[in-house]
Design an enzyme around this catalytic site. Sequence first.
Site, short mmCIF file in Angstrom:
data_model
loop_
_atom_site.label_atom_id
_atom_site.label_comp_id
_atom_site.label_asym_id
_atom_site.label_seq_id
_atom_site.Cartn_x
_atom_site.Cartn_y
_atom_site.Cartn_z
N ARG A 169 1.36 -11.68 -1.71
CA ARG A 169 2.53 -12.51 -1.45
C ARG A 169 3.59 -11.81 -0.60
O ARG A 169 4.12 -12.39 0.34
CB ARG A 169 3.17 -12.98 -2.77
CG ARG A 169 2.42 -14.10 -3.43
CD ARG A 169 2.51 -14.00 -4.93
NE ARG A 169 1.71 -12.87 -5.40
CZ ARG A 169 0.44 -12.97 -5.77
NH1 ARG A 169 -0.15 -14.14 -5.78
NH2 ARG A 169 -0.25 -11.91 -6.15
N THR A 170 3.91 -10.58 -0.95
CA THR A 170 5.04 -9.92 -0.28
C THR A 170 4.75 -9.73 1.21
O THR A 170 5.55 -10.09 2.07
CB THR A 170 5.35 -8.57 -0.96
OG1 THR A 170 5.51 -8.80 -2.36
CG2 THR A 170 6.62 -7.96 -0.41
N LYS A 197 -3.88 12.04 6.38
CA LYS A 197 -4.03 13.37 7.02
C LYS A 197 -2.93 14.31 6.57
O LYS A 197 -2.69 15.35 7.17
CB LYS A 197 -3.97 13.23 8.54
CG LYS A 197 -5.03 12.34 9.13
CD LYS A 197 -4.84 12.32 10.65
CE LYS A 197 -5.63 11.21 11.30
NZ LYS A 197 -5.29 11.09 12.73
N ARG A 209 6.05 -0.57 1.59
CA ARG A 209 5.65 -0.44 0.17
C ARG A 209 4.87 0.85 0.02
O ARG A 209 3.97 1.14 0.82
CB ARG A 209 4.79 -1.65 -0.23
CG ARG A 209 4.15 -1.52 -1.59
CD ARG A 209 3.44 -2.78 -2.01
NE ARG A 209 4.36 -3.83 -2.39
CZ ARG A 209 4.01 -4.96 -3.00
NH1 ARG A 209 2.73 -5.19 -3.29
NH2 ARG A 209 4.90 -5.87 -3.33
N HIS A 241 11.81 -3.44 -6.64
CA HIS A 241 11.22 -4.43 -5.73
C HIS A 241 12.33 -5.46 -5.45
O HIS A 241 12.31 -6.58 -5.95
CB HIS A 241 10.02 -5.08 -6.41
CG HIS A 241 9.14 -5.89 -5.50
ND1 HIS A 241 9.51 -6.28 -4.22
CD2 HIS A 241 7.90 -6.41 -5.70
CE1 HIS A 241 8.53 -6.98 -3.69
NE2 HIS A 241 7.54 -7.08 -4.56
C1 NCD Z 1 4.39 -7.44 -7.95
C2 NCD Z 1 4.49 -6.08 -7.32
O1 NCD Z 1 3.75 -5.75 -6.40
O2 NCD Z 1 5.37 -5.39 -7.77
N1 NCD Z 1 3.98 -8.50 -7.18
C3 NCD Z 1 4.71 -8.94 -6.13
O3 NCD Z 1 5.12 -8.22 -5.27
N2 NCD Z 1 4.95 -10.26 -6.07
C4 NCD Z 1 3.97 -7.44 -9.36
C5 NCD Z 1 2.80 -6.62 -9.81
O4 NCD Z 1 2.17 -5.88 -9.07
O5 NCD Z 1 2.52 -6.74 -10.99
#
Ligand code: NCD
Length: 317
Positions: free
Chosen positions: A50-51, A80, A101, A129
């Site tokens: 989703r993100t 590396k 991320r 997040h």
């Molecule tokens: C979550 C995440 O990646 O922190 N999902 C998200 O980004 N919508 C939740 C998870 O991984 O449980």
Amino acid sequence: MRHFLCVNDLSKKEIDTILNWATTIENGWEFCRSMNNKCISCFFAEPSTRTRFSFERAMHWLGGRIVTAADASASSSLTKGESIKDTIRTIGQYSDAIVMRHSDPEWPEIARQYSRVPVINAGSGSGEHPTQALLDLHTINQKWKTISGLKILLCGDLENGRTIHSLMKLLYLYGCEIYHCPAKINYDDSDYELSLPNKYLEEIPCTKVQIDQVNDIIKEINVIYMTRIQKERILKKFGQGDIDFFKINKNNIDLINKQAAILHPLPRNEEISEDIDDDPRADYHERQVRNGLYVRTALLDYILYNNPIYFSNGNNS
Ligand code: NCD
């Protein structure tokens, strides 16, 4: 230059502005400014559906461009031995902003120190997040037409769930009453709770509810926020311990407040049974996921220009 590395990076007024803008976008605002000279880098060194998709779609929607690494932990020079600092400095030479991320909860502070372009935190290990928290807040506000005074119950792996850590700060900022029900893990004959980290509990008042007490209180709760057990993070510590956590299913769905929102950042495992997905309170599959697109579009606009166009059009009083 503005980063969005933790929820505290935006004021309440700015958050309200961005969420109002997200509503305008959802209602079909004609974009009068094209981003076709702007490019973001999406650098994901942990899995995402989703993100990443919503950020990329948002940038396309704004008429901008993206360069992307969906599997950066395997495909980038991190393998590396390149440091996060060098990686961030490099990507910043190719884009106007970075969406990142990574499993290291400290990476946002490295970005804050060394990035020459705005950086948006799309997940920092078991830390924060913040963009998920924005869209969760937006979803709650849409459902209840207010945020202040709502009773919110946070369930699941509260120790490692980064969405929870960002969201609870916002819920506190907006005056919610926070309840929490951590999962329990039995390991080596001892019980251990996947509880909210102390640094959050010290600052934010929360009421704890035991797993077997949740059914008694869910009639009073306005929003139930479920999260999965982050097995990939706890396995190192606990191996395959027995895990107990609050679940929503056919047996207790009728006990839940008739107007409640049931939210989940997804992915979902066993904490919500699939047979309640069509319940009108189950907002996790559509409303909440779609809001990711509207809110991230508004946020990118804000971060890339730091001056949303509707200011100049006088739409935001
Ligand atoms: C979550 C995440 O990646 O922190 N999902 C998200 O980004 N919508 C939740 C998870 O991984 O449980």
